[in-house]
Design an enzyme around this catalytic site. Structure first.
Site, PDB file in Angstrom:
ATOM      1  N   LYS A   1      52.143  64.238  45.230  1.00 54.63           N
ATOM      2  CA  LYS A   1      52.944  65.446  44.949  1.00 54.63           C
ATOM      3  C   LYS A   1      53.949  65.714  46.054  1.00 54.63           C
ATOM      4  O   LYS A   1      55.134  65.949  45.807  1.00 54.63           O
ATOM      5  CB  LYS A   1      51.989  66.634  44.768  1.00 54.63           C
ATOM      6  CG  LYS A   1      52.626  68.010  44.580  1.00 54.63           C
ATOM      7  CD  LYS A   1      52.902  68.728  45.873  1.00 54.63           C
ATOM      8  CE  LYS A   1      51.703  68.964  46.748  1.00 54.63           C
ATOM      9  NZ  LYS A   1      50.769  69.934  46.253  1.00 54.63           N
TER      10      LYS A   1
ATOM     11  N   GLU B   1      54.868  73.197  41.020  1.00 51.76           N
ATOM     12  CA  GLU B   1      55.259  72.075  41.882  1.00 51.76           C
ATOM     13  C   GLU B   1      55.758  70.896  41.056  1.00 51.76           C
ATOM     14  O   GLU B   1      56.781  70.281  41.396  1.00 51.76           O
ATOM     15  CB  GLU B   1      54.068  71.664  42.747  1.00 51.76           C
ATOM     16  CG  GLU B   1      53.741  72.678  43.840  1.00 51.76           C
ATOM     17  CD  GLU B   1      52.490  72.328  44.622  1.00 51.76           C
ATOM     18  OE1 GLU B   1      52.342  72.820  45.751  1.00 51.76           O
ATOM     19  OE2 GLU B   1      51.645  71.565  44.099  1.00 51.76           O
TER      20      GLU B   1
ATOM     21  N   HIS C   1      65.067  79.232  68.789  1.00 51.50           N
ATOM     22  CA  HIS C   1      66.359  79.450  68.139  1.00 51.50           C
ATOM     23  C   HIS C   1      67.125  78.126  68.001  1.00 51.50           C
ATOM     24  O   HIS C   1      67.126  77.311  68.917  1.00 51.50           O
ATOM     25  CB  HIS C   1      67.170  80.430  68.996  1.00 51.50           C
ATOM     26  CG  HIS C   1      68.453  80.864  68.373  1.00 51.50           C
ATOM     27  ND1 HIS C   1      68.503  81.679  67.274  1.00 51.50           N
ATOM     28  CD2 HIS C   1      69.746  80.578  68.709  1.00 51.50           C
ATOM     29  CE1 HIS C   1      69.764  81.899  66.957  1.00 51.50           C
ATOM     30  NE2 HIS C   1      70.539  81.240  67.814  1.00 51.50           N
TER      31      HIS C   1
ATOM     32  N   TYR D   1      50.036  76.711  40.767  1.00 51.36           N
ATOM     33  CA  TYR D   1      50.887  76.011  41.735  1.00 51.36           C
ATOM     34  C   TYR D   1      51.114  74.562  41.310  1.00 51.36           C
ATOM     35  O   TYR D   1      52.184  73.999  41.563  1.00 51.36           O
ATOM     36  CB  TYR D   1      50.306  76.099  43.150  1.00 51.36           C
ATOM     37  CG  TYR D   1      49.036  75.308  43.380  1.00 51.36           C
ATOM     38  CD1 TYR D   1      49.094  73.995  43.805  1.00 51.36           C
ATOM     39  CD2 TYR D   1      47.785  75.876  43.174  1.00 51.36           C
ATOM     40  CE1 TYR D   1      47.944  73.258  44.020  1.00 51.36           C
ATOM     41  CE2 TYR D   1      46.631  75.158  43.390  1.00 51.36           C
ATOM     42  CZ  TYR D   1      46.709  73.856  43.812  1.00 51.36           C
ATOM     43  OH  TYR D   1      45.569  73.120  44.012  1.00 51.36           O
TER      44      TYR D   1
ATOM     45  N   CYS E   1      47.736  66.165  46.397  1.00 50.59           N
ATOM     46  CA  CYS E   1      48.586  66.499  47.554  1.00 50.59           C
ATOM     47  C   CYS E   1      49.543  65.386  47.980  1.00 50.59           C
ATOM     48  O   CYS E   1      50.732  65.632  48.187  1.00 50.59           O
ATOM     49  CB  CYS E   1      47.719  66.845  48.761  1.00 50.59           C
ATOM     50  SG  CYS E   1      46.222  67.773  48.397  1.00 50.59           S
TER      51      CYS E   1
ATOM     52  N   CYS F   1      43.164  64.560  45.966  1.00 52.54           N
ATOM     53  CA  CYS F   1      44.250  64.755  46.922  1.00 52.54           C
ATOM     54  C   CYS F   1      45.015  63.466  47.183  1.00 52.54           C
ATOM     55  O   CYS F   1      46.239  63.431  47.102  1.00 52.54           O
ATOM     56  CB  CYS F   1      43.696  65.315  48.227  1.00 52.54           C
ATOM     57  SG  CYS F   1      44.939  65.480  49.519  1.00 52.54           S
TER      58      CYS F   1
ATOM     59  N   GLU G   1      61.617  81.512  63.714  1.00 58.01           N
ATOM     60  CA  GLU G   1      62.058  82.544  64.646  1.00 58.01           C
ATOM     61  C   GLU G   1      62.164  83.908  63.973  1.00 58.01           C
ATOM     62  O   GLU G   1      61.887  84.951  64.585  1.00 58.01           O
ATOM     63  CB  GLU G   1      63.415  82.139  65.223  1.00 58.01           C
ATOM     64  CG  GLU G   1      64.075  83.185  66.093  1.00 58.01           C
ATOM     65  CD  GLU G   1      65.515  82.823  66.409  1.00 58.01           C
ATOM     66  OE1 GLU G   1      66.041  83.355  67.396  1.00 58.01           O
ATOM     67  OE2 GLU G   1      66.112  82.009  65.666  1.00 58.01           O
TER      68      GLU G   1
END
Length: 512
Positions: free
Chosen positions: A84, A222, A487, A218, A81, A76, A492
């Protein structure tokens, strides 16, 4: 020379005798030895030390096939992670520069990306994390050993340094958290000689140039996404489907956006060989399984993202009877991370049936440490763990896919609420929002408990983190509707979804 060999042999016998007698006496060097210095192993070792256990952690990085090495922190931190996400951010900034002009920013001259500047900044940050982990281990009184660990027996670990020097450690309990490494295809000539993996891409000193990414995970998507985003000619070669194991509709939206974004796709394609031409470029030959024809093209780099293999072969697990899954070669574990040997535990990517996610390894490691220290009986809950795929249009999800919900509950027993929405940020920038989509999968009866939630759009990970708490607490669709949105945000739109797939009504959001 012969005399020297006899001395070395005698010293080894003394070391093993020392181990044997210590075990007979029930005394060990450490309460806990952790093999693996990734995120999970570090979390486990530090937590255990904080709770009063005497702990050592062994970590050693075998160079990649291309010779890439890195420091403490595991996949990672070094090749996953962290780098990346930073390179993904570089790509997002490129898109933001284009949007900025629509928002009134006057950008003079040609905007271009410099790989070397980005790579140096990312690598420097990673190195700072390496150093930080070492300092933390020292502060928390964890003994860090830059050794390659393997098991001699159920209480004994053998550590070997880069120079070949051997160290023997004994422990009351042993934890294995060695993770995995990228695989190369075994049936493609030239794959290893001329290709790279995710173990290499983040440590390249110069731009990979025109790149072919082979794979559909993934990791593949990615990498292809951020390479495209920084302006490189990028092709993604997919054998069958993308993002296997994820929701099929959501996966389709992700790849549709990537194609519109500029990533080229070679669907239904299987690589046959990679050759290096005299000009230095790589010629890739592949077969299209749908058309039955052969293709060739040249690239500066070929990145293999065809899966990962657990780091279990060199651990000596067979010596002590630790059971492996025959198909995956991962360690078979119980709900408490126990293996088939009572005092040996394993968690993270090395464990069979566990999500290959850094946060789950960290959480599982901490909980295991607390149990080993006698401070808790709490087990890791692997249900409803949220995750995000950091493709150009991010995809966040938690809970079941629509396909898995149908399989478990039956198509007639689930209700799927959905909506296509347009992020406000996309409006002035005139960006295509046709793949921005929300799906909430619920039980059809009773309180309509939420089974899964999926979203494609900007900052999907930030949105999904909060909603994952709701699923952990057993949130229902009624409670979702009672929640007041913030908002104007993408999040939302999740609390406003009201159209079911079953109704057949148009699900596009048109206003308040």
């Amino acid at each position: 020379m012969a005399a020297l060999c006899r001395i070395r042999h005698r010293w080894k016998r003394i070391q093993y005798l020392h181990v044997f007698t210590r075990n007979l006496a029930g005394k060990c060097d450490y309460d806990l030895v952790v093999i693996g210095g990734g995120s999970g192993g570090l979390a486990c070792s530090k937590e255990a030390a904080q709770l009063g256990l005497k702990v050592a952690v062994l970590d050693y990085v075998e160079p990649s096939a291309k010779g890439t090495r890195w420091g403490l922190g595991g996949t990672c931190v070094n090749v996953g992670c962290i780098p990346k996400k930073l390179m993904h951010q570089a790509a997002l900034l490129g898109a933001a520069v284009k949007d900025a002009q629509k928002y009134g920013w006057q950008i003079a001259g040609t905007v271009c990306h410099d790989w070397t500047t980005m790579a140096e900044a990312v690598q420097n940050h990673v190195k700072s994390l390496n150093w930080g982990h070492r300092v933390q281990l020292q502060d928390k009184k964890v003994k860090y050993l830059n050794l390659k660990g393997s098991l001699l027996d159920e209480h004994t670990v053998r550590g070997v340094s880069k120079a070949g020097k051997e160290t023997i450690l004994t422990a009351k309990n042993i934890v294995i958290a060695t993770g995995g490494r990228p695989k190369y295809p075994t049936n493609v000539p030239g794959a290893v000689e001329h290709g790279i993996t995710s173990d290499d891409i983040f440590w390249l000193q110069k731009s990979p140039g025109k790149t072919l990414v082979v794979g559909a995970s993934y990791v593949a998507l990615e990498c292809a996404g951020f390479l495209t985003g920084i302006g490189l000619d990028t092709t993604l070669m997919v054998r069958s489907i993308a993002l296997r194991g994820f929701d099929r509709q959501m996966a389709g939206l992700v790849t549709d956006y990537m194609e519109a974004y500029g990533t080229k796709f070679a669907w239904n394609s299987i690589p046959k060989r990679v050759d290096k031409l005299s000009s230095g470029v790589l010629q890739v030959t592949w077969t299209n399984t749908e058309m039955g024809c052969e293709h060739k093209d040249t690239y500066d780099s070929v990145l293999w993202a065809v899966g990962r293999a657990p780091e279990s072969k060199a651990l000596g697990l067979n010596k002590v009877g630790v059971q492996l899954d025959e198909a995956t070669q991962k360690i078979v574990v119980g709900a408490d991370e126990s293996t088939s040997v009572p005092n040996i535990f394993a968690f993270g990517d090395i464990s069979e049936g566990r999500p290959e996610l850094t946060p789950t390894a960290i959480k599982a490691g901490k909980l295991l440490a607390r149990r080993l220290a006698g401070q808790s009986a709490e087990l890791m809950n692997y249900d409803n763990v949220a995750t995000t795929v950091f493709t150009p249009l991010e995809y966040g999800c938690v809970g079941l896919s629509e396909e898995e919900a149908e399989r478990r509950h039956g198509e007639d027993q689930i209700e799927v609420y959905h909506a296509f929405y347009r992020p406000l940020e996309f409006t002035v920038a005139e960006r295509d929002a046709s793949q921005c989509y929300i799906k909430v999968i619920c039980e059809r009866g009773g309180d309509q408990k939420i089974l899964g939630l999926h979203l494609t759009g900007p900052n999907a990970g930030e949105v999904m983190q909060g909603f994952s708490l709701g699923l952990q607490c057993g949130a229902t669709y009624h409670q979702l509707l009672q929640t007041v949105g913030i908002h104007p945000t993408c999040a939302e739109e999740v609390v406003k979804v009201h159209i079911t797939k079953r109704s057949g009504l148009e699900p596009t959001v048109t206003g308040c």
